[in-house]
Design a protein around this motif. Sequence first.
Motif, PDB file in Angstrom:
ATOM      1  N   MET A   1      -4.207 -31.080 -11.131  1.00 26.73           N
ATOM      2  CA  MET A   1      -4.620 -30.017 -10.231  1.00 26.73           C
ATOM      3  C   MET A   1      -3.933 -28.735 -10.704  1.00 26.73           C
ATOM      4  SD  MET A   1      -3.939 -29.784  -6.071  1.00 26.73           S
ATOM      5  CE  MET A   1      -4.954 -31.154  -5.659  1.00 26.73           C
ATOM      6  N   ASP A   2      -4.727 -27.720 -11.038  1.00 29.57           N
ATOM      7  CA  ASP A   2      -4.148 -26.439 -11.440  1.00 29.57           C
ATOM      8  C   ASP A   2      -3.883 -25.573 -10.204  1.00 29.57           C
ATOM      9  OD1 ASP A   2      -6.579 -25.281 -10.684  1.00 29.57           O
ATOM     10  OD2 ASP A   2      -7.301 -25.057 -12.726  1.00 29.57           O
ATOM     11  N   LYS A   3      -3.333 -24.392 -10.428  1.00 31.64           N
ATOM     12  CA  LYS A   3      -2.928 -23.537  -9.304  1.00 31.64           C
ATOM     13  C   LYS A   3      -4.132 -23.133  -8.445  1.00 31.64           C
ATOM     14  CE  LYS A   3      -0.168 -19.568  -8.073  1.00 31.64           C
ATOM     15  NZ  LYS A   3       0.753 -18.541  -8.494  1.00 31.64           N
ATOM     16  N   GLU A   4      -5.260 -22.836  -9.083  1.00 26.37           N
ATOM     17  CA  GLU A   4      -6.457 -22.438  -8.327  1.00 26.37           C
ATOM     18  C   GLU A   4      -6.953 -23.588  -7.451  1.00 26.37           C
ATOM     19  OE1 GLU A   4     -11.011 -21.211  -9.387  1.00 26.37           O
ATOM     20  OE2 GLU A   4      -9.433 -20.324 -10.603  1.00 26.37           O
ATOM     21  N   GLN A   5      -6.968 -24.791  -7.997  1.00 24.67           N
ATOM     22  CA  GLN A   5      -7.389 -25.956  -7.224  1.00 24.67           C
ATOM     23  C   GLN A   5      -6.407 -26.231  -6.084  1.00 24.67           C
ATOM     24  OE1 GLN A   5      -7.465 -28.724 -10.480  1.00 24.67           O
ATOM     25  NE2 GLN A   5      -9.707 -28.746 -10.533  1.00 24.67           N
ATOM     26  N   ALA A   6      -5.126 -26.069  -6.371  1.00 20.53           N
ATOM     27  CA  ALA A   6      -4.106 -26.278  -5.338  1.00 20.53           C
ATOM     28  C   ALA A   6      -4.272 -25.259  -4.213  1.00 20.53           C
ATOM     29  CB  ALA A   6      -2.707 -26.189  -5.947  1.00 20.53           C
ATOM     30  N   THR A   7      -4.577 -24.019  -4.575  1.00 17.59           N
ATOM     31  CA  THR A   7      -4.788 -22.972  -3.576  1.00 17.59           C
ATOM     32  C   THR A   7      -5.973 -23.324  -2.681  1.00 17.59           C
ATOM     33  OG1 THR A   7      -3.863 -21.285  -5.034  1.00 17.59           O
ATOM     34  CG2 THR A   7      -5.289 -20.512  -3.243  1.00 17.59           C
ATOM     35  N   GLU A   8      -7.082 -23.706  -3.278  1.00 20.14           N
ATOM     36  CA  GLU A   8      -8.265 -24.086  -2.503  1.00 20.14           C
ATOM     37  C   GLU A   8      -7.968 -25.289  -1.610  1.00 20.14           C
ATOM     38  OE1 GLU A   8     -11.353 -22.850  -1.861  1.00 20.14           O
ATOM     39  OE2 GLU A   8     -10.465 -21.098  -2.822  1.00 20.14           O
ATOM     40  N   GLU A  29       2.348 -35.121  -4.759  1.00 23.95           N
ATOM     41  CA  GLU A  29       1.744 -36.255  -5.459  1.00 23.95           C
ATOM     42  C   GLU A  29       0.679 -35.814  -6.474  1.00 23.95           C
ATOM     43  OE1 GLU A  29       0.252 -38.690  -2.295  1.00 23.95           O
ATOM     44  OE2 GLU A  29       2.220 -39.580  -1.913  1.00 23.95           O
ATOM     45  N   ARG A  30      -0.198 -34.933  -6.054  1.00 18.46           N
ATOM     46  CA  ARG A  30      -1.349 -34.570  -6.889  1.00 18.46           C
ATOM     47  C   ARG A  30      -1.065 -33.464  -7.899  1.00 18.46           C
ATOM     48  NH1 ARG A  30      -5.980 -34.163  -2.250  1.00 18.46           N
ATOM     49  NH2 ARG A  30      -5.686 -36.236  -1.383  1.00 18.46           N
ATOM     50  N   ALA A  31      -0.241 -32.494  -7.503  1.00 17.63           N
ATOM     51  CA  ALA A  31      -0.034 -31.324  -8.360  1.00 17.63           C
ATOM     52  C   ALA A  31       1.330 -31.328  -9.043  1.00 17.63           C
ATOM     53  CB  ALA A  31      -0.208 -30.047  -7.544  1.00 17.63           C
TER      54      ALA A  31
END
Length: 67
Positions: A1-8, A29-31
């Motif tokens: 999970m990149d920063k953009e995905q984490a933000t969303e 766990e994911r990021a």
Amino acid sequence: MDKEQATEFVIRELGKHRSRNEILVALCERAGFDWQAAERFVQEIESQQGSEIAKRQSPLIIILGAG
């Protein structure tokens, strides 16, 4: 999970009224965040994207208020 995905992810989950701790666990766990970094990240998203989060929470608030 990149920063953009984490933000969303954070915006979506806060919009669904998920518990803060559940979101933090998922980020760890994911990021691959450590707990403190995840807390800072969520606080940053809340301050920057507060209006977007509020928009996503509004339908639930309206439904509960009508009841």
